[in-house]
Design an enzyme around this catalytic site. Structure first.
Site, PDB file in Angstrom:
ATOM      1  N   SER A 158       0.854  -1.183   0.000  1.00 11.50           N
ATOM      2  CA  SER A 158       0.000   0.000   0.000  1.00 11.50           C
ATOM      3  C   SER A 158       0.888   1.231   0.000  1.00 11.50           C
ATOM      4  O   SER A 158       2.025   1.199   0.491  1.00 11.50           O
ATOM      5  CB  SER A 158      -0.891   0.017   1.244  1.00 11.50           C
ATOM      6  OG  SER A 158      -1.601   1.243   1.364  1.00 11.50           O
ATOM      7  N   TYR A 170      -2.771  -0.024  10.613  1.00 15.72           N
ATOM      8  CA  TYR A 170      -2.840  -0.596   9.265  1.00 15.72           C
ATOM      9  C   TYR A 170      -1.603  -0.199   8.464  1.00 15.72           C
ATOM     10  O   TYR A 170      -0.987  -1.023   7.784  1.00 15.72           O
ATOM     11  CB  TYR A 170      -4.102  -0.115   8.544  1.00 15.72           C
ATOM     12  CG  TYR A 170      -4.084  -0.421   7.066  1.00 15.72           C
ATOM     13  CD1 TYR A 170      -4.366  -1.698   6.594  1.00 15.72           C
ATOM     14  CD2 TYR A 170      -3.753   0.571   6.133  1.00 15.72           C
ATOM     15  CE1 TYR A 170      -4.330  -1.991   5.239  1.00 15.72           C
ATOM     16  CE2 TYR A 170      -3.720   0.287   4.777  1.00 15.72           C
ATOM     17  CZ  TYR A 170      -4.004  -0.991   4.340  1.00 15.72           C
ATOM     18  OH  TYR A 170      -3.951  -1.281   2.987  1.00 15.72           O
TER      19      TYR A 170
END
Length: 250
Positions: A158, A170
């Protein structure tokens, strides 16, 4: 226990690859499965929900080239069996995509100080296991087969794994994925295995829990990046692809 949901026999083009995608019933995984099937490849996908998996398989068509497996990417026996079932069904494994994962819902409801201050710790363990342990388990199960095929392992990272975000767990899990990709590359490159980490920016998927940013791109764009990595010629290792929608500032 992994359960094949669609196992009809058939033939594929000589140049077709066999690709296993974890978390393949929605978002990036589903878009990648559809793209690869549409271009003649053989695809195995995993998902935890048998009903969603069957629905996806029924919609994709190509029953001779698709295999569905009920599996939890964060469970070793489940992952090992998924890889074994894929090889048994199609005869080899040319590529694996560690796609399963996501963010816990509190990442979208926590206050401005971030999930570490305002989140719900009871929600974090499944996210950490799926995002960090999952790719490692897939690598352990798949590497012997990828070595025989001179194949490739693709990890879905990501932009949050290359840009810090305050108090964001995250983000930390995706930093772990990016680090593991380089760690794994060093381990696998002399075995003839390519390792690629794909770092998407904002994507219009269920990841956002209903709060999709207006700039978000469709998951098909990331699927194309994955296909590009899988389509590299023998002897070329493409290590990092970062893909953002135009206008995303970070």
């Amino acid at each position: 226990m992994n359960t094949p949901l669609l196992t009809a026999s058939g033939t594929s083009p000589v140049s077709a690859k066999t690709v296993l995608i974890t978390g393949g019933t929605s978002g990036i995984g589903a878009a990648t499965a559809r793209l690869l099937l549409g271009r003649g490849h053989r695809v195995a996908i995993t998902g935890r929900d048998p009903g969603r998996l069957k629905t996806f398989l029924d919609e994709t068509g190509h029953p001779d080239r698709v295999l569905g497996l009920v599996a939890d990417a964060a469970d070793w026996e489940s992952t090992r069996t998924a890889v074994g079932d894929t090889v048994e069904r199609f005869g080899a494994l040319d590529a694996a995509v560690a796609n399963a994962g996501g963010a816990s819902p509190d990442h979208f409801t926590a206050g401005s100080t971030g999930v570490v201050d305002d989140g719900a710790p009871e929600l974090w363990a499944p996210m950490v296991l799926a995002n960090v342990l999952g790719p490692a388990l897939l690598a352990k199960a798949a590497l012997p087969h990828l070595e025989r095929a001179h194949g490739r392992l693709v990890l879905i990272g990501s932009v949050a794994g290359i840009k810090n975000s305050p108090g964001n767990l995250y983000s930390a899990t995706k930093w772990a994925v990016v680090g593991f990709a380089e760690n794994l590359r060093l381990h696998a490159t002399n075995r003839g295995i390519g390792v690629t980490v794909v770092n998407p920016g904002m994507i219009d998927t269920a990841f956002w829990h209903g709060q999709v940013p207006p700039l978000a791109m469709g998951p098909h764009a990331v699927a194309e990046a994955i296909h590009f990595a899988l389509d590299q010629p023998t002897g070329i290792d493409l290590n990092t692809l970062t893909i953002r929608p135009l206008g995303q500032p970070t």
